[in-house]
Every structure is written in C-alpha cells, then in structure tokens.
Design a protein around this motif. Structure first.
Motif, PDB file in Angstrom:
ATOM      1  N   ARG A  18      47.403  -0.566 -31.960  1.00 41.16           N
ATOM      2  CA  ARG A  18      47.847  -0.680 -33.167  1.00 41.16           C
ATOM      3  C   ARG A  18      46.170  -0.346 -34.093  1.00 41.16           C
ATOM      4  N   SER A  40      50.238   0.010 -50.738  1.00 39.17           N
ATOM      5  CA  SER A  40      51.354  -0.230 -49.381  1.00 39.17           C
ATOM      6  C   SER A  40      51.097   0.742 -48.451  1.00 39.17           C
ATOM      7  N   VAL A  41      51.409   0.442 -47.680  1.00 33.04           N
ATOM      8  CA  VAL A  41      51.019   1.217 -46.046  1.00 33.04           C
ATOM      9  C   VAL A  41      50.706   3.447 -46.729  1.00 33.04           C
ATOM     10  N   THR A  42      51.712   3.872 -47.398  1.00 35.32           N
ATOM     11  CA  THR A  42      51.937   4.840 -47.671  1.00 35.32           C
ATOM     12  C   THR A  42      50.273   5.100 -48.470  1.00 35.32           C
ATOM     13  N   ASP A  80      51.178  -5.340 -41.749  1.00 36.67           N
ATOM     14  CA  ASP A  80      52.454  -4.767 -42.090  1.00 36.67           C
ATOM     15  C   ASP A  80      52.660  -5.298 -40.658  1.00 36.67           C
ATOM     16  N   LEU A  88      47.073  -2.590 -43.127  1.00 37.55           N
ATOM     17  CA  LEU A  88      47.528  -1.866 -42.319  1.00 37.55           C
ATOM     18  C   LEU A  88      47.590  -2.650 -41.079  1.00 37.55           C
ATOM     19  N   THR A 115      55.670   1.416 -38.805  1.00 35.97           N
ATOM     20  CA  THR A 115      54.135   1.149 -38.742  1.00 35.97           C
ATOM     21  C   THR A 115      53.302   1.851 -38.020  1.00 35.97           C
TER      22      THR A 115
END
Ligand code: 5AD
Length: 350
Positions: free
Chosen positions: A252, A2-4, A27, A24, A32
């Motif tokens: 991003r 996950s991103v976290t 997503d 990343l 995000t």
C-alpha cells in the motif's frame, strides 16, 4: 473523507495531503489496496514507462560503526562474521557486472571508515571506465568525501531516512538524529548526485501518521529514487521481539509512493522478496520499476545479514539475472538498455 474522494482529489492535485494519506493507509479494505495498486501501476507506466531497470548491488563490507536498533550488522552485534572486500576485488566484481550487461552498479556497505574517501574514489573512477553508472550507498560521511566521490564520477547516492518521525529516528539511531541524516541528503543534492532515499514499513513505534509523513518527505526531497521495504526483526538486535512489517501494508505504501513521486525510480525491494516469494512481482506490478540483483560474491553474501531470511543469498548473478529477465518478460515489460538516470520532475526529460 472517503477513499473515493481522496482519489478524486489526487486526479486534480497530483498529490495527497497528510490527512488523505493517513486515510488511505488506515482503510482496512483489501479492495482499496487493489485500487491503489492499479492506480500506481498506471501512473508508473505513464511516467517512467514499461522498462525495468536493473541495478547490480555489491555489498562490499559488513563492518559498521553505527548502532541502528533494527539492523543485523550494527556494531553491537558480536555474532556477525565481519568481512571487507578489497578494492581490487570490488573492481573485478564490477567489471563482471559490466560484462553481463549491467548498466548500473551499487556499491553498498555498513558505515565503514576503513575505506578512505580516496580508496572509494579510486574504485568509482575505475568502474566508471566501464561506462556503467555508479551508485554509492556507504552511509553518513563528511561532505568532503561525498564531494571527492562525485568528482571521481559517482552518479548517485542512496541514503535512506528510515523514518520521518524525529523521535522515532532518535530512538532507533542512538547518538544521531534525523536532522543529521537530512543534512547529508541536502549535501548530496547540492553536489549534483541523483539522490535516493526511503524508509521501512512496520517499524516498532511507527504510526499511520508518521508513515503519511514518510510519504510526504519523499516528495519534499524530490528524490530520484526511493526504496521502501518492510521492517524484519533481526535476532541479534534489540528489536528482535518486535513484529514483522506487513506485506500488504508495504504494498500500500509503495503504491502511494508511486503516486507521490511519479517520476522516481522505485525498486521492488529485496526485503519485500524476503517476506513473500512473490515479492518482486508484487513490487513491479504495484508501482515499482527497478530490480536490484545481488552481485556480492557468494563467499560473503550470507554475512551481509541486515535482516534474517534475506532473499537471494545462494543464487549466482547469472541465475538472478535470468530470473529477473523471465519475470519482466512475463509481465509484458522489457529490461532497460540504458543507465536509467533519475529525474526529479514528471515533466523533465529522461
Ligand atoms: N528490516 C528491514 N530492513 C532493514 N534495513 C536494515 N535493517 C533492516 C531490517 N531489520 C534496511 C534499511 C537500510 C537498508 C540497507 O536496509 O532501510 O537503509
């Protein structure tokens, strides 16, 4: 992953893996993007501070021997009105920049061998007398030329790798290779230049995985500077029907670039400003710490059309400088009063 988890790993390792970068980048959440921008902004503050460096760019020739498929001034575009600014005029423009308080001037052109190594060395040596730092961005040249310019006092060199995917590179740059580009970057490094490079976001044929590779390559090259902008299709090129690079994706990638090379100077690019009226601000609040106002004399400015609808084709240097000062002030930041020399590691001295 996950991103976290990716972000927690980053806090531990100070870098991302290729798989994490791909995660990343793919997503889709706009939250995000905001999270990455906030992280990048914090890392920018901690590693390069709150000052914004201003580099004046002089686009002194739009002649080019290359055939880069994305570039509006590539050799095959017969619609371009070609110009060359004489060395004496380049020097005069640079003196004007010094008088306006610029600390760095960037001499940029197509790959134009009309200017001999000696011509440019002469320009560099004289501009160095003003006390400004000099960046050259004149493409792939023989190592001996790079050496002569370094001896003449050139401080920095800007040569983007454009994409880290060797096959995509070869398709976009007929007759040459990523390997050759990287060889030039190595030579520049060995000669003691502060080296800038970078790439475009949204090139046709670019994948998430190759963008992850682009970000890893920034770090591998230990760049002092990296310019990252969206691809913008130019009507006079083979890629005129391709899609325009996306602003959110560029932001991003810029945020991730700040996280991959925290020590580096990252401009809010003109290409980003060309797609978004808010581009400069978005760049500076999402990892960027450099602005590069265009100092090309207005008579030539429109003719350096590497992509269409380029920002800043009508404003005078004084207007651009004033706009930049207002923006930087509004962001609660300050304009750097030094040359803003680059460094390669977060722990090294400024
Ligand atoms: N869109 C966006 N950026 C472009 N550049 C050249 N052509 C384009 C385009 N069509 C960028 C490249 C080059 C720099 C001078 O401008 O990254 O290195």
């Amino acid at each position: 992953m996950s991103v976290t988890v990716c972000l927690a790993d980053y806090e531990k390792n100070g870098t991302f893996t290729r798989a994490q970068l791909a995660e990343l980048l793919s997503d889709p959440g706009s939250d995000t993007l905001e999270l990455l921008r906030m992280k990048a902004d914090r890392i920018r503050r901690e590693s390069v501070g709150d000052t914004v460096h201003i580099r004046g760019v002089i686009e002194f020739s739009n002649h080019c021997i290359r055939t880069c498929a994305y570039c509006g001034i590539n050799r095959f575009n017969e619609k371009v009105n070609r110009y060359r600014i004489p060395i004496a005029e380049i020097k005069a423009v640079a003196r004007g920049a010094a008088n306006r308080g610029f600390h760095t001037v960037v001499l940029q052109s197509g790959d134009d061998f009309f200017y001999t190594a000696e011509d440019l060395a002469d320009a560099v040596a004289e501009i160095k007398l003003t006390g400004m730092a000099v960046t050259l961005s004149v493409g792939e040249r023989p190592q001996a030329d790079y050496q002569l310019w370094r001896q003449a006092g050139a401080d920095r060199y800007l040569l983007k790798f454009e994409t880290s995917d060797p096959e995509l590179y070869a398709r976009l740059h007929p007759g040459t290779s990523l390997e050759r580009r990287l060889e030039c970057l190595r030579q520049l490094r060995e000669l003691g230049y502060q080296v800038g490079s970078g790439f475009m976001v949204g090139l046709p044929g670019q994948t998430i995985d190759s963008l992850a590779g682009d970000l890893l390559l920034l770090r591998e090259l230990e760049l002092e500077m990296a310019g990252i902008g969206p691809f913008i299709p130019h009507p006079g090129t083979p890629l005129h029907v391709a899609e325009t690079g996306s602003v959110p994706m560029t932001l991003r990638v810029l945020a991730l670039a700040r996280m991959m090379i925290p020590w580096a100077h990252l401009p809010a690019t003109t290409a980003l400003s060309s797609l978004s009226a808010d581009g400069r601000r978005l760049g500076l609040t999402g990892g960027g710490n450099v602005v590069m106002p265009n100092l090309t004399p207005l008579a030539y400015r429109r003719l350096y059309e590497i992509y269409p609808h380029k920002a800043e084709v009508t404003a005078t240097p004084d207007q651009l400088l004033a706009e930049t000062k207002t923006l930087v002030h509004d962001l609660g930041r300050t304009i750097a009063q030094d040359a803003g020399h680059g460094r390669r590691l977060a722990t090294a001295g400024a």
